[in-house]
Scaffold this active site. Structure first.
Site: not given
Ligand SMILES: *Cc1c(COP(=O)(O)O)cnc(C)c1O
Length: 388
Positions: A187
């Site tokens: 991210k």
């Molecule tokens: C990465 C992601 C999540 C969840 O995040 P984590 O930190 O991996 O639990 C939720 N929604 C979307 C759209 C994502 O890309």
């Protein structure tokens, strides 16, 4: 190719200042939820122009906490797009509510407000628009529709930290109640694992802060029984241990200082892709036109008409991998998952999502990429699509 480094579709950017921040946290008095967490939460609120943020151990916990704060419970309905990561739908199930899948625009993958209008009813407790790839969903229209049925709007901005909608930074909650973020390594910024929720209302912040730590409070003003002494705490709701550590928060603060540089670099690389891909009419960028300038560009996704190019997606991904280029598909429509099929969902009811899914591919995009890496990907794509 020999000698050329492998380009994954995404990866973290960690430098010496991040390493120093973590080492400093490790040698401080607090390892878990201490002053570094408070600092990170304050800085994240400033970056998103929101009043409060509550940090948690991952983005999925952020979705769970936000749905809990929205009052989602057994029998409620939660509207989510059919194209998203599993967690956006699963958070409804954690609270024994049912996700109601909304179809998406076949060309952007973003939730359609017309679908929110079709699905919203008195049982709708929350609506979760997803800013897929980092481009803003139409939260303003969705917010108006949600308010008509008394539903809470929770933006899933796991892809969108550092981006903007037409009004404000993503996370300001200008047209929503809460916005969730993920700090997974692919991210915009990372804490290893981590997440947060931004909001502007005290009661939402307080509910989520309790939820992430067993539902307990040490605030004497909140006690239901007079405190018998300094050891005393009370549990008011059923919460979890969803806390972020000070080690992670220190990394988060260090990463946050580079957020605008990261996003600027992602946008510059995306602009280079846009320019180069004009050479390949079969490959079309997902994010175009008015949506491009505000996008945080978590992903650089393209649409390819695989029927027309005469090579299927698995074959293309294999050819690119041979050239040291990683790609990924974001996402398999959630109603296709066996878990949701068993709950009665049929992916064929989502023609927009199926069309997007059949054509989408995410190309490498991360801040440490060089301009020449974009050229390498586009050249490899051209060669792979040309070689029948
Ligand atoms: C990465 C992601 C999540 C969840 O995040 P984590 O930190 O991996 O639990 C939720 N929604 C979307 C759209 C994502 O890309």
């Amino acid at each position: 190719m020999a000698g050329e480094r492998f380009l994954p579709y995404g990866r973290q950017a960690i430098d010496e200042s991040d390493i120093k921040a973590v080492v400093d946290a490790l040698t401080s008095d607090h390892l878990t939820t201490g002053p570094a967490v408070e600092t990170f939460e304050r800085e994240l609120a400033a970056a998103t122009q929101s009043r409060f943020t509550v940090s948690v151990c991952n983005g999925t916990a952020a979705l769970h906490a936000a749905c809990f704060a929205a009052g989602v419970g057994p029998g409620d309905e939660v509207i989510v797009p059919a194209i998203t990561f599993l967690a956006t739908a699963n958070c409804a199930r954690y609270l024994e509510a049912e996700p109601k899948f909304a179809d998406v625009d076949p060309d952007t993958g973003l939730i359609l407000p017309s679908e929110v209008e079709r699905l919203a009813n008195a049982k709708t407790r929350a609506v979760l628009p997803v800013h897929l790839t980092g481009a803003a969903a139409d939260v303003e229209s969705i917010g108006e529709l949600a308010r008509k049925v008394g539903a809470t709007v929770i933006e899933d901005a796991a892809h969108a930290l550092g981006g903007r909608d037409t009004k404000a930074p993503i996370g300001a909650c200008a047209s929503s109640d809460m916005t969730i973020f993920s700090f997974h390594p692919v991210k915009q910024i990372t804490t290893g694992e981590g997440g947060a929720i931004s909001c502007n209302r005290d009661e939402l912040r307080d509910r989520m802060a309790k939820f992430r730590s067993h539902g307990m409070t040490r605030e004497p003003a909140e006690f239901q029984t007079p405190s018998p002494g300094p050891w005393y705490y009370e549990q008011h709701i059923l919460g979890f241990n969803y806390r972020l550590t000070d080690i992670q928060a220190a990394l988060g603060s260090s990463q946050l200082r580079k957020l605008s540089a990261f996003v600027a670099r992602r946008r510059a690389l995306a602009a280079r892709y846009d320019t180069r891909l004009v050479e390949l009419p079969a490959v079309r960028p997902v994010t175009r036109g008015d949506a491009a300038p505000g996008s945080a560009y978590h992903l650089y996704s393209v649409l390819i008409d695989f029927d027309a190019v005469g090579i299927d997606r698995a074959e293309l991904m294999g050819r690119l991998r041979e050239r040291g280029i990683g790609t990924q598909v974001h996402y398999i429509p959630v109603p296709m998952q066996p878990y949701y099929r068993a709950r009665g969902w049929d992916p064929n009811d989502f023609p927009g999502a199926m069309s997007y899914y059949r054509r989408t591919l995410s190309l490498p995009l991360f801040p440490a990429m060089a301009d020449g890496d974009v050229d390498r990907v586009v050249d490899a794509l051209a060669a792979s699509l040309g070689a029948r």
